[in-house]
Design an enzyme around this catalytic site. Structure first.
Site, PDB file in Angstrom:
ATOM      1  CG  HIS A  23      52.872-109.750  76.805  1.00 23.95           C
ATOM      2  ND1 HIS A  23      53.399-109.711  76.069  1.00 23.95           N
ATOM      3  CD2 HIS A  23      53.080-111.820  76.937  1.00 23.95           C
ATOM      4  CE1 HIS A  23      53.794-109.806  75.323  1.00 23.95           C
ATOM      5  NE2 HIS A  23      54.173-111.205  76.099  1.00 23.95           N
ATOM      6  CB  SER A  52      57.453-119.016  78.947  1.00 22.21           C
ATOM      7  OG  SER A  52      56.798-119.367  77.893  1.00 22.21           O
ATOM      8  CB  SER A  54      60.726-114.118  78.333  1.00 22.21           C
ATOM      9  OG  SER A  54      59.570-114.659  78.125  1.00 22.21           O
ATOM     10  CG  ASP A  94      41.943-130.567  65.050  1.00 22.54           C
ATOM     11  OD1 ASP A  94      41.775-129.274  64.397  1.00 22.54           O
ATOM     12  OD2 ASP A  94      41.182-131.202  66.343  1.00 22.54           O
ATOM     13  CB  CYS A 132      57.290-109.233  76.052  1.00 28.34           C
ATOM     14  SG  CYS A 132      56.772-109.733  74.357  1.00 28.34           S
ATOM     15  CD  GLU A 147      61.617-110.070  72.576  1.00 30.22           C
ATOM     16  OE1 GLU A 147      61.868-110.565  72.281  1.00 30.22           O
ATOM     17  OE2 GLU A 147      60.515-109.297  72.867  1.00 30.22           O
ATOM     18  CB  THR A 192      52.809-118.466  69.850  1.00 29.00           C
ATOM     19  OG1 THR A 192      54.419-118.366  69.482  1.00 29.00           O
ATOM     20  CG2 THR A 192      51.544-118.918  69.935  1.00 29.00           C
ATOM     21  CG  ASN A 205      54.687-112.157  71.260  1.00 30.82           C
ATOM     22  OD1 ASN A 205      54.163-111.224  71.528  1.00 30.82           O
ATOM     23  ND2 ASN A 205      54.526-113.490  71.981  1.00 30.82           N
ATOM     24  CE  LYS A 226      45.016-122.793  79.378  1.00 27.12           C
ATOM     25  NZ  LYS A 226      45.841-123.659  78.813  1.00 27.12           N
TER      26      LYS A 226
HETATM   27  P1  HMG Z   1      52.496-127.163  72.909  1.00 29.61           P
HETATM   28  O1  HMG Z   1      53.296-127.459  73.457  1.00 29.61           O
HETATM   29  O2  HMG Z   1      52.701-127.377  70.969  1.00 29.61           O
HETATM   30  O3  HMG Z   1      50.937-127.202  73.027  1.00 29.61           O
HETATM   31  O4  HMG Z   1      52.238-125.247  72.550  1.00 29.61           O
HETATM   32  P2  HMG Z   1      50.080-127.875  74.127  1.00 29.61           P
HETATM   33  O5  HMG Z   1      50.184-129.188  73.686  1.00 29.61           O
HETATM   34  O6  HMG Z   1      49.561-127.417  75.011  1.00 29.61           O
HETATM   35  O7  HMG Z   1      48.783-127.200  73.072  1.00 29.61           O
HETATM   36  C1  HMG Z   1      47.819-126.354  73.913  1.00 29.61           C
HETATM   37  C2  HMG Z   1      46.815-125.830  73.736  1.00 29.61           C
HETATM   38  O8  HMG Z   1      45.838-126.418  73.095  1.00 29.61           O
HETATM   39  C3  HMG Z   1      46.508-127.194  74.892  1.00 29.61           C
HETATM   40  O9  HMG Z   1      45.490-126.601  75.655  1.00 29.61           O
HETATM   41  C4  HMG Z   1      46.073-128.050  74.119  1.00 29.61           C
HETATM   42  O10 HMG Z   1      45.120-128.852  75.671  1.00 29.61           O
HETATM   43  C5  HMG Z   1      45.316-127.663  73.374  1.00 29.61           C
HETATM   44  P3  HMG Z   1      45.584-125.881  77.393  1.00 29.61           P
HETATM   45  O11 HMG Z   1      46.238-127.802  77.891  1.00 29.61           O
HETATM   46  O12 HMG Z   1      47.205-125.426  77.462  1.00 29.61           O
HETATM   47  O13 HMG Z   1      44.389-125.599  77.902  1.00 29.61           O
HETATM   48  N1  HMG Z   1      45.031-128.271  71.918  1.00 29.61           N
HETATM   49  C6  HMG Z   1      43.608-128.464  71.837  1.00 29.61           C
HETATM   50  N2  HMG Z   1      42.845-127.310  72.092  1.00 29.61           N
HETATM   51  C7  HMG Z   1      41.249-128.136  70.552  1.00 29.61           C
HETATM   52  N3  HMG Z   1      41.627-128.880  69.856  1.00 29.61           N
HETATM   53  C8  HMG Z   1      42.952-129.954  69.506  1.00 29.61           C
HETATM   54  C9  HMG Z   1      43.627-129.540  70.412  1.00 29.61           C
HETATM   55  N4  HMG Z   1      45.021-130.127  70.698  1.00 29.61           N
HETATM   56  C10 HMG Z   1      45.253-129.815  71.218  1.00 29.61           C
HETATM   57  N5  HMG Z   1      42.302-130.162  68.839  1.00 29.61           N
HETATM   58  C11 HMG Z   1      53.136-122.956  74.193  1.00 29.61           C
HETATM   59  C12 HMG Z   1      52.274-124.400  73.477  1.00 29.61           C
HETATM   60  C13 HMG Z   1      52.687-122.260  74.794  1.00 29.61           C
HETATM   61  C14 HMG Z   1      54.839-124.342  74.882  1.00 29.61           C
HETATM   62  C15 HMG Z   1      54.015-122.779  72.778  1.00 29.61           C
HETATM   63  O14 HMG Z   1      52.913-122.146  71.872  1.00 29.61           O
HETATM   64  C16 HMG Z   1      55.121-121.615  72.839  1.00 29.61           C
HETATM   65  O15 HMG Z   1      56.262-122.025  72.773  1.00 29.61           O
HETATM   66  N6  HMG Z   1      55.060-120.619  72.400  1.00 29.61           N
HETATM   67  C17 HMG Z   1      55.753-119.715  72.622  1.00 29.61           C
HETATM   68  C18 HMG Z   1      56.391-119.192  74.058  1.00 29.61           C
HETATM   69  C19 HMG Z   1      54.784-118.664  74.901  1.00 29.61           C
HETATM   70  O16 HMG Z   1      54.457-117.839  73.824  1.00 29.61           O
HETATM   71  N7  HMG Z   1      54.904-118.362  76.343  1.00 29.61           N
HETATM   72  C20 HMG Z   1      53.911-117.153  77.264  1.00 29.61           C
HETATM   73  C21 HMG Z   1      54.493-116.633  78.059  1.00 29.61           C
HETATM   74  S1  HMG Z   1      56.235-115.975  77.979  1.00 29.61           S
HETATM   75  C22 HMG Z   1      55.668-115.005  77.280  1.00 29.61           C
HETATM   76  O17 HMG Z   1      53.952-114.640  77.339  1.00 29.61           O
HETATM   77  C23 HMG Z   1      56.516-114.025  76.667  1.00 29.61           C
HETATM   78  C24 HMG Z   1      56.579-113.690  75.351  1.00 29.61           C
HETATM   79  O18 HMG Z   1      55.979-112.847  74.711  1.00 29.61           O
HETATM   80  C25 HMG Z   1      58.431-113.615  74.735  1.00 29.61           C
HETATM   81  C26 HMG Z   1      59.322-112.140  75.308  1.00 29.61           C
HETATM   82  O19 HMG Z   1      58.612-111.902  76.547  1.00 29.61           O
HETATM   83  O20 HMG Z   1      59.460-111.446  75.183  1.00 29.61           O
HETATM   84  C27 HMG Z   1      56.687-115.089  74.386  1.00 29.61           C
END
Ligand code: HMG
Length: 390
Positions: free
Chosen positions: A233, A201, A309, A29, A111, A79, A152, A276, A242
């Protein structure tokens, strides 16, 4: 003496994929992306764009404005490095015809590295107040096709000129920072896509924020009420929202939806449609805030949180300077973002799967739409760049 960001300029790919396209291909969705993680589009670099061309294109307006004279330090934060040995910044230095009296190095810590670059640059200017430093953050965020991280991705570069008496944002001396050895996100040298423990993460991001904030608050005596805006970030915009809510809750500050929007929304606008861009992400947020805020932000203190990270985080702040609007590149940024070309799913996947040849033969790359510089080919393992401007 005030030291900080004197000019800020960004560049991203001229191509993007809409997350509705990804949602359809993955049978998800689209609200999960648009609402759940707060992302609409991701910048996707064509084969003749890399971190060097993104960075040089981001800094090009500074060159045109004659701002690169007296730059004696060029810090390239990424990176998505293209060479284990040579700093990507040296290609940028050449493309921008900068003075040879310049220290140029590449910095890495996921990052976070652009913030390390900014703080190092401030130290350099404190010692050499008549000199300038150029900090460029440039990255291409890649996760495996079909993985939770896929939505992302993104790419972009932000170039910041750091000087004494800055015209945009004077950075405060107090800072809270925190390092911990964790495996929340990493990319081994043999991989071109990051590996990530996604949910973990997000928890480490918040833990690091709280630790960094505690130190910052103790050193500065400031409270969360002392800031006109916050810039986080932004791996995806919901993460920033959040994080701020959690920070407020932890320190018992009430925050309703409208206040959250007022404090954060302007800084999230560019990220929502670019994605990102790792090292550049906090500064994409700052550019978005300065460019798009309707209110005059002069005199307002901005709280900034940078997270990389692995992990290192830093909470710091800066004060927006009077007359800052005159020195922004807001119109150029708007034109760039409004005129990008949308990719179909197949075009996105083809570009994603394209790999720079590694056999040492000669290759000339087809020309896509880029900024003023392009990655034109490769010959005997040497990257070749082309300037499209006189
Ligand atoms: P996921 O696990 O597939 O997603 O990926 P989910 O199931 O947790 O859903 C995400 C949100 O959408 C949830 O909301 C769902 O409820 C909602 P929450 O519970 O979190 O409030 N949702 C919906 N909302 C409306 N309508 C719908 C619907 N379906 C679901 N139909 C995850 C999420 C972040 C795990 C993934 O995107 C990921 O792995 N991303 C990469 C890692 C990342 O960005 N981490 C962030 C922190 S680390 C960081 O920032 C460093 C980084 O930039 C790297 C660096 O430092 O170099 C990543």
């Amino acid at each position: 003496m005030n030291i900080g960001i004197d000019r800020i300029s960004l560049h991203t790919s001229n191509y993007f994929v809409d997350l509705r396209t990804i949602a359809e291909a993955r049978s998800v969705d689209s609200d999960k992306y648009y609402l759940g993680i707060g992302q609409e589009k991701m910048g996707i670099p064509p084969p003749d764009e890399d971190v060097v061309t993104l960075a040089a294109s981001a800094a090009y307006p500074l060159m045109q404005d004659g701002e690169l004279e007296n730059v004696e330090l060029l810090l390239f934060a990424t990176e998505s490095g293209i060479d284990y040995s040579k700093a990507a910044g040296i290609y940028v230095h050449g493309l921008l015809e900068m003075n040879s009296r310049c220290r140029t190095v590449e910095l890495k810590q996921a990052c976070y590295s652009a913030t390390a670059g900014l703080q190092l640059a401030i130290g350099f200017v404190a010692r050499n107040p008549s000199k300038k430093a150029l900090v460029i953050a440039s990255d291409i965020a890649r996760y495996e096709l079909g993985s939770p991280g896929e939505a992302t991705q993104g790419c972009g570069a932000v170039a910041m000129l750091v000087t004494a008496d800055p015209r945009l944002v004077a950075i405060d001396s107090e800072s809270g920072f925190y390092t911990e050895d964790v495996m929340d996100f990493w990319r081994p040298n043999y991989r071109s896509e990051a590996l990530v423990d996604g949910k973990y993460s997000t928890m480490v991001y918040i833990h690091t924020l709280i630790e960094s904030w505690k130190q910052y608050a103790e050193l500065s005596g400031r409270t969360l009420a002392d800031f006109g805006r916050f810039c986080y970030h932004i791996p995806f915009t919901k993460m920033a929202e959040k994080a701020h809510q959690k920070l407020c809750r932890k320190f018992k500050v009430d925050i309703d939806k409208d206040t959250l929007t007022a404090l954060l929304d302007e800084s999230l606008r560019y990220s929502r449609i670019v994605g990102n861009c790792y090292a550049g992400s906090t500064y994409l947020g700052l550019t978005s805030l300065l460019d798009t805020a309707e209110e005059d932000l002069a005199g307002k203190r901005i709280g900034l949180y940078s997270y990389g990270s692995g992990c290192v985080g830093e909470f710091f702040s800066g004060v927006v300077q009077p007359g800052y609007r005159e020195f922004l590149y807001a119109d150029q940024h708007r034109i760039l973002l409004e005129n990008r070309t949308e990719l179909t799913y197949q075009q996105y996947e083809d570009i994603f799967n394209y790999a720079v040849p590694t056999d040492g033969e000669e290759y000339v790359f087809p020309q896509y739409k880029t900024g003023p510089f392009r990655f034109s080919g490769i010959s005997r393992h040497k990257r070749e760049y082309e300037s499209l401007v006189d």
